[in-house]
Design an enzyme around this catalytic site. Structure first.
Site, short mmCIF file in Angstrom:
data_model
loop_
_atom_site.label_atom_id
_atom_site.label_comp_id
_atom_site.label_asym_id
_atom_site.label_seq_id
_atom_site.Cartn_x
_atom_site.Cartn_y
_atom_site.Cartn_z
N ASP A 80 15.32 -0.91 0.45
CA ASP A 80 16.19 -0.70 1.43
C ASP A 80 16.99 -2.03 1.27
O ASP A 80 18.32 -1.83 0.65
CB ASP A 80 14.91 -1.22 2.66
CG ASP A 80 15.68 -1.46 3.82
OD1 ASP A 80 16.43 -0.87 4.19
OD2 ASP A 80 15.29 -2.16 4.89
N ARG B 31 0.70 6.45 7.79
CA ARG B 31 0.85 6.37 6.25
C ARG B 31 0.32 7.70 5.63
O ARG B 31 0.64 8.46 4.80
CB ARG B 31 -0.14 5.50 5.37
CG ARG B 31 0.52 3.89 5.44
CD ARG B 31 -0.34 3.05 4.77
NE ARG B 31 -0.11 1.61 5.19
CZ ARG B 31 1.08 0.98 4.73
NH1 ARG B 31 1.89 1.26 4.06
NH2 ARG B 31 0.82 -0.38 5.09
N GLU C 51 8.09 2.83 -5.91
CA GLU C 51 8.33 2.29 -4.81
C GLU C 51 8.32 3.41 -3.59
O GLU C 51 8.95 4.45 -4.24
CB GLU C 51 9.72 1.58 -4.91
CG GLU C 51 9.61 0.11 -5.29
CD GLU C 51 9.01 -0.91 -4.07
OE1 GLU C 51 8.44 -0.28 -3.26
OE2 GLU C 51 9.21 -2.07 -4.29
N ASP C 52 8.19 2.77 -2.69
CA ASP C 52 8.06 3.97 -1.50
C ASP C 52 9.69 4.20 -0.97
O ASP C 52 10.34 5.13 -0.80
CB ASP C 52 7.16 3.62 -0.32
CG ASP C 52 7.20 2.18 0.06
OD1 ASP C 52 8.00 1.44 -0.32
OD2 ASP C 52 6.53 1.82 0.99
N PHE D 78 14.53 3.95 10.71
CA PHE D 78 13.27 3.80 10.35
C PHE D 78 12.39 4.77 10.21
O PHE D 78 12.44 5.89 11.13
CB PHE D 78 12.51 2.76 11.67
CG PHE D 78 11.37 2.08 10.83
CD1 PHE D 78 11.40 0.80 10.17
CD2 PHE D 78 10.12 2.61 11.06
CE1 PHE D 78 10.29 0.34 9.80
CE2 PHE D 78 8.90 2.31 10.60
CZ PHE D 78 9.00 0.98 9.79
N VAL D 79 11.77 5.01 9.06
CA VAL D 79 10.87 6.51 8.89
C VAL D 79 9.43 6.09 8.60
O VAL D 79 9.15 5.25 7.96
CB VAL D 79 11.65 7.05 7.55
CG1 VAL D 79 13.03 7.58 8.07
CG2 VAL D 79 11.45 6.29 6.53
N LYS E 6 0.92 -0.99 0.14
CA LYS E 6 -0.04 -0.05 0.06
C LYS E 6 1.03 1.29 0.01
O LYS E 6 0.44 2.32 -0.57
CB LYS E 6 -0.87 -0.03 1.45
CG LYS E 6 -1.48 -1.30 1.72
CD LYS E 6 -2.07 -1.32 2.97
CE LYS E 6 -2.84 -2.48 3.23
NZ LYS E 6 -2.27 -3.26 4.31
N GLY E 7 2.13 1.17 0.50
CA GLY E 7 3.12 2.27 0.81
C GLY E 7 3.23 3.24 -0.58
O GLY E 7 3.13 4.41 -0.26
N ASP F 81 4.47 2.97 6.51
CA ASP F 81 3.87 3.04 8.07
C ASP F 81 4.90 2.27 8.94
O ASP F 81 5.79 1.69 8.74
CB ASP F 81 2.69 1.91 7.75
CG ASP F 81 3.52 0.43 7.18
OD1 ASP F 81 4.38 0.46 6.35
OD2 ASP F 81 3.01 -0.46 8.28
#
Ligand code: IMP
Ligand code: MG
Length: 181
Positions: free
Chosen positions: A106, A168, A102-103, A155-156, A46-47, A162
């Site tokens: 990583d 979100r 993509e969000d 972590f963001v 969903k991101g 999320d």
């Protein structure tokens, strides 16, 4: 008036204005590169939906959009690199110029899996556009053609990203306090 930040946030990394400005720049690059071609943006639920809609509105050439959903287990869980498609695209991508939106990239496992899967469907071209790129955490190498921001190993949340499905809807991107992640 700005919204209050949710608990657990350490600091703001990028403001709404910075994100909007950078998306405009990247959208201009994309419009330039794909002018006269059959561009399709594919977002990973969903991101990435928040980034896809913001990006799409700034692109000034005709585009189509489609979505897929995956379940992934990041390197921070017991099963690193295991990715599968939970909801597939609605339409074929054969002969199209596909940009995977993509969000965050990583470890790179998700992006590599999706590139391999989509490449097998005969697109004319295939590339990645990501909102955030966390290169210090990369485990597998993937080509990232367009990126808005590089970020450090923290972590963001926000702008689609999320923490336990929350945050979100923050318009900005923020770093979580370490004890929360
Ligand atoms: P990768 O397969 O390790 O590249 O992971 C990509 C996915 O992990 C992203 O699409 C996110 O859903 C999730 N993810 C990785 N880092 C973060 C973060 O800092 N905040 C929220 N989600 C993250
Ligand atoms: Mg996620």
């Amino acid at each position: 008036m700005s919204k209050p930040l949710p608990p657990g946030i350490e600091r703001i990394l990028f403001t709404e204005e910075q994100i909007q400005q950078r998306i405009r720049e990247v959208a201009a690059e994309i419009s330039e590169k794909y002018r006269g071609r059959n561009l399709k943006l594919i977002a990973v639920l969903k991101g990435s939906v928040f980034f896809l809609t913001a990006l799409a509105r700034e692109i000034d050439i005709p585009i189509k959009i489609d979505f897929l959903a995956i379940s992934s287990f990041s390197a921070h869980t017991a099963a690193p690199g295991v990715v599968r498609i939970a909801k597939d695209l609605d339409d074929s991508i054969e002969g199209e110029d596909v940009l995977l939106v993509e969000d965050i990239v990583d470890t790179g496992f998700t992006a590599r899996y999706l590139l391999q899967t989509l490449a097998g469907r005969g697109p004319n071209s295939l590339a990645i556009c990501t909102l955030l790129d966390r290169t210090p955490c990369r485990i597998v190498q993937v080509p990232v053609e367009f990126r808005c921001f590089e970020i450090p190993d923290r972590f963001v949340v926000g702008f689609g990203l999320d923490y336990k499905q929350l945050c979100r809807n923050l318009g900005l991107i923020a770093v979580m306090k370490p004890e929360k992640t």
